[in-house]
Write an enzyme that holds these catalytic residues in place. Structure first.
Site, short mmCIF file in Angstrom:
data_model
loop_
_atom_site.label_atom_id
_atom_site.label_comp_id
_atom_site.label_asym_id
_atom_site.label_seq_id
_atom_site.Cartn_x
_atom_site.Cartn_y
_atom_site.Cartn_z
N HIS A 5 0.84 -1.21 0.00
CA HIS A 5 0.00 0.00 0.00
C HIS A 5 0.87 1.26 0.00
O HIS A 5 0.59 2.22 -0.71
CB HIS A 5 -0.88 0.05 1.26
N LYS B 26 -15.24 -7.41 5.26
CA LYS B 26 -14.60 -8.47 6.04
C LYS B 26 -14.37 -7.98 7.47
O LYS B 26 -14.28 -6.78 7.71
CB LYS B 26 -13.29 -8.87 5.36
N ARG C 79 -2.43 -6.24 -8.21
CA ARG C 79 -1.26 -7.09 -7.99
C ARG C 79 -1.22 -8.23 -9.00
O ARG C 79 -0.17 -8.80 -9.25
CB ARG C 79 -1.31 -7.69 -6.56
N SER D 272 -2.79 -7.99 3.40
CA SER D 272 -3.01 -7.77 4.83
C SER D 272 -3.31 -9.09 5.54
O SER D 272 -2.84 -9.34 6.65
CB SER D 272 -4.15 -6.77 5.05
N1 COA Z 1 -0.16 -3.97 -1.61
C1 COA Z 1 -0.52 -4.83 -0.64
N2 COA Z 1 -1.75 -5.33 -0.52
C2 COA Z 1 -2.63 -4.94 -1.42
C3 COA Z 1 -2.33 -4.05 -2.45
C4 COA Z 1 -1.04 -3.56 -2.52
N3 COA Z 1 -0.66 -2.70 -3.48
N4 COA Z 1 -3.43 -3.86 -3.18
C5 COA Z 1 -4.38 -4.60 -2.62
N5 COA Z 1 -3.89 -5.25 -1.56
C6 COA Z 1 -4.59 -6.22 -0.73
C7 COA Z 1 -4.89 -5.77 0.65
O1 COA Z 1 -3.82 -6.07 1.51
C8 COA Z 1 -6.13 -6.55 0.98
O2 COA Z 1 -5.75 -7.80 1.44
P1 COA Z 1 -6.71 -8.72 2.33
O3 COA Z 1 -7.85 -9.14 1.45
O4 COA Z 1 -5.84 -9.81 2.73
O5 COA Z 1 -7.18 -7.84 3.47
C9 COA Z 1 -6.81 -6.73 -0.39
O6 COA Z 1 -5.81 -6.47 -1.34
C10 COA Z 1 -7.90 -5.73 -0.67
O7 COA Z 1 -7.82 -4.68 0.23
P2 COA Z 1 -8.07 -3.17 -0.03
O8 COA Z 1 -7.28 -2.70 -1.19
O9 COA Z 1 -7.85 -2.50 1.24
O10 COA Z 1 -9.55 -3.11 -0.51
P3 COA Z 1 -10.85 -3.86 -0.03
O11 COA Z 1 -11.11 -4.99 -0.94
O12 COA Z 1 -10.78 -4.13 1.41
O13 COA Z 1 -11.92 -2.75 -0.41
C11 COA Z 1 -12.96 -0.60 -0.43
C12 COA Z 1 -11.90 -1.50 0.18
C13 COA Z 1 -13.04 0.58 0.48
C14 COA Z 1 -12.57 -0.11 -1.82
C15 COA Z 1 -14.30 -1.37 -0.55
O14 COA Z 1 -14.46 -2.22 0.57
C16 COA Z 1 -15.48 -0.44 -0.59
O15 COA Z 1 -15.71 0.20 -1.58
N6 COA Z 1 -16.24 -0.37 0.53
C17 COA Z 1 -17.38 0.50 0.71
C18 COA Z 1 -18.68 -0.21 0.34
C19 COA Z 1 -18.99 -0.02 -1.12
O16 COA Z 1 -19.04 1.07 -1.64
N7 COA Z 1 -19.23 -1.14 -1.79
C20 COA Z 1 -19.50 -1.16 -3.20
C21 COA Z 1 -18.22 -1.34 -3.96
S1 COA Z 1 -18.54 -1.61 -5.70
#
Ligand code: COA
Length: 160
Positions: A17, A41, A90, A129
């Site tokens: 990140h 989650k 990724r 994560s």
């Molecule tokens: N480096 C390391 N890890 C990365 C990464 C990077 N460059 N890019 C993504 N990841 C990983 C994260 O570590 C995380 O891992 P995990 O699944 O083991 O926890 C995973 O990818 C995704 O995490 P993140 O990028 O934080 O996004 P998310 O999938 O948790 O989504 C939001 C976050 C805020 C975008 C999404 O939950 C959201 O939009 N929520 C609001 C509700 C909503 O509007 N829903 C409709 C969406 S269409």
């Protein structure tokens, strides 16, 4: 001014990140890292803890700030007037999930905002994560995967 949003659950923030935040901070005037307060989650850390880790890890980047939001990402984007939302990729599995989310959000943004993707650097693409939490909970070394602030919180949480 180009102010962009980088939303995520950041539970916890990882070096993957941080690489995206650093690279985005060179491309745009201001980056808001948006911590989702109610991730789909179950989260290990509270929104305040996740925000504090990111603040400490980005303290050397003056054009990065941290905020939290609840509910729909699109509602937050619209109410704050963002026109650009950053996400990172990724792998092709990220692509498959992210393209659907970007398309759904594109409809909800009502033409106000677009999603821009950064490719994760190859050497960081194995980090997630969940992987970090699993390794740390079993006593493994994650110091190459997360910034010192996140490591401190992980050590406190797991007592290892
Ligand atoms: N480096 C390391 N890890 C990365 C990464 C990077 N460059 N890019 C993504 N990841 C990983 C994260 O570590 C995380 O891992 P995990 O699944 O083991 O926890 C995973 O990818 C995704 O995490 P993140 O990028 O934080 O996004 P998310 O999938 O948790 O989504 C939001 C976050 C805020 C975008 C999404 O939950 C959201 O939009 N929520 C609001 C509700 C909503 O509007 N829903 C409709 C969406 S269409």
């Amino acid at each position: 001014m180009r102010k962009v949003l980088y939303p995520g659950s950041f539970d916890p923030v990882t070096n993957g990140h941080l690489d995206i935040i650093r690279r985005a901070s060179r491309q745009f005037d201001h980056i808001v890292v948006g911590v989702v307060g109610n991730p789909n989650k179950r989260s290990l850390f509270t929104p305040m803890e996740r925000m504090e880790m990111i603040r400490r890890a980005t303290a050397d980047l003056p054009n990065v700030s941290v905020d939290a939001f609840e509910g729909l990402l699109a509602d937050y984007v619209r109410s704050e007037g963002f026109t650009t939302v950053i996400r990172s990729l990724r792998s092709t599995s990220d692509f498959n999930a992210e393209i659907a989310a970007a398309q759904a959000n594109g409809m909800l943004y009502g033409g106000q905002a677009d999603t821009l993707f950064f490719m994760t650097r190859g050497e960081l693409s194995y980090i997630s994560s969940s992987t970090v939490k699993e390794i740390k909970s079993l006593g493994g070394d994650v110091s190459e995967m997360v910034p010192p602030a996140a490591l401190e919180y992980l050590e406190r949480k797991f007592n290892v």
